[in-house]
Design a protein around this motif. Sequence first.
Motif, PDB file in Angstrom:
ATOM      1  N   GLY A  39       0.789  -1.228   0.000  1.00  0.00           N
ATOM      2  CA  GLY A  39       0.000   0.000   0.000  1.00  0.00           C
ATOM      3  C   GLY A  39       0.818   1.272   0.000  1.00  0.00           C
ATOM      4  O   GLY A  39       0.282   2.356  -0.016  1.00  0.00           O
ATOM      5  N   HIS A  42       0.186   3.149  -3.318  1.00  0.00           N
ATOM      6  CA  HIS A  42      -1.214   3.196  -3.727  1.00  0.00           C
ATOM      7  C   HIS A  42      -1.540   4.575  -4.305  1.00  0.00           C
ATOM      8  O   HIS A  42      -1.353   5.576  -3.625  1.00  0.00           O
ATOM      9  N   ASP A 365      -0.130  -2.353  -5.735  1.00  0.00           N
ATOM     10  CA  ASP A 365      -0.905  -1.332  -5.015  1.00  0.00           C
ATOM     11  C   ASP A 365      -1.893  -0.583  -5.899  1.00  0.00           C
ATOM     12  O   ASP A 365      -2.941  -0.173  -5.434  1.00  0.00           O
ATOM     13  N   ARG A 366      -1.552  -0.404  -7.141  1.00  0.00           N
ATOM     14  CA  ARG A 366      -2.389   0.303  -8.116  1.00  0.00           C
ATOM     15  C   ARG A 366      -2.754   1.706  -7.648  1.00  0.00           C
ATOM     16  O   ARG A 366      -3.792   1.979  -7.128  1.00  0.00           O
TER      17      ARG A 366
END
Lengths: 366, 135
Positions: A39, A42, A365-366
Amino acid sequence: MTDIMKINVGPQHPSTHGVLRLITELDGEKIISIKPEIGYLHRGLEKLAESKTYLQYLPLVDRVDYLGGFFTSYAFCNAVEHLLNIQTTKRTEYIRTLCMELNRIASHLLWLGTYMLDLGASSPIFYTFRERESILALFEELTGQRMMYNYFTFGGVRFDVDNNWLDKVNDFLNILPKAIGNYEKIITNNAIFIDRTKNKGILTKSFCSKYAITGPNMRASGLEIDFRQKMPYSAYNELGFVVSVNNLSDSYGRYLVRIQEMRTSIDLIKQCIMFLKQNKDNVSCNINPIKLKIPQGEYTSYVESSRGLLCCYIQSDGSEKPYRVKWRTGSFYAVQVLPELVIGQNYNDLIAIFGSLDVILPEVDR
Amino acid sequence: MLLKKLLNKIYYLILGHFTVFKHSFKRAVTVEYPEKKVKLPERFRGKHVWNSNECVGCKICEKVCPVNAIHINKVEDNFEMQIELSKCIFCGNCQYSCLKHAIKMSNDFELAVLNKNDLNLNITSNEKKIEAKND
């Protein structure tokens, strides 16, 4: 029994290929527990889609996996095309296939260089980057940028390829097998490399199905599943190729599969070039992407990317903006399986095993 | 058997070293950047060049920009273009969508400035072919 030591590997660690934090508990040198924390990279790419039009979101799609921009681009464009119910021309699909296969080689070359760097070998990265640089130069000439291409559009591609560019690709493909041969001379039979990778990080078939592992990691475990062949998309149903697979299940097997995949990609690109030189056709569709309204519906497109199965789910409510976009990426699942592979192993094998899974964090995480 | 294995290991180590050694005689593939520069392709997406005479003020570039970096305003009889290069992601959507080809992306990629505000370009001239320069 010594005291248990808790250490953080990452998030700012050069071998975690981005910003992955591994909370590791060690008993001496032995790993007794490991927890990946994700994350840190992210960017909210899924939520961001809901506030942008389809055309505005298109350049951002390349950032889902920055080493495989063409794969993510293709998945998104393909989903939109299905929702709009438009047919692309054969030439378009061959150009897309060619780009994706070149992208796969570039991605595997980067993996090879950085993986060898993880293991302490510093020469291969210079050689792999030299070849990767040639691919990026070709992409730059075709699309205008080296990594964030924004080249595929809804129903086509932005520019047609010319014979001059195809000749350049062909010239590059003629030198690539020799270069791969050179990497193999340095790496494949190297005693140190074999010691560090053989029988390390055994990824069994049951782990693959339990953790939904796809791509080269799965094929190195003896499962012959390649979505390019099982469920052909783009132009793959017209191209012939052999899926690279082996039964070693360890880091060494994963290395061999990727080397073999690069060779397969060379064959595929050569077939694409043959087609593109003979057939002339339109490469764009008669749609206006600026005022694009997509009918109500949902679709999931899939691509066999360099890191496994990549899916793009789009739900449309009939407006200019997508109602929901969801990405399924291969790296996310490869991170989850890491504890199964490294618990009980020596600490110095952690990075050697993690590197062999070819995880990149923007995709996780995108 | 053990000796054979050892010799095999030594052979492949020497082969690897020899392959690396051969590269010492090859030409360098890198370029010493500030002095020498690589030739950029035609389609390279660098700093924007805007032709105010061609612009009809349709504001399509504003609509397609994913990061809202472009603003087109009307000033008297002419148009004024504001572009925030610090926001721009150089995706080229504006260039590809412009129906009049008024906005183009040049080969200029050296965008370092001392003051961040210098990256906010404000172009308001009605001369022919105005180049977006921040000096």
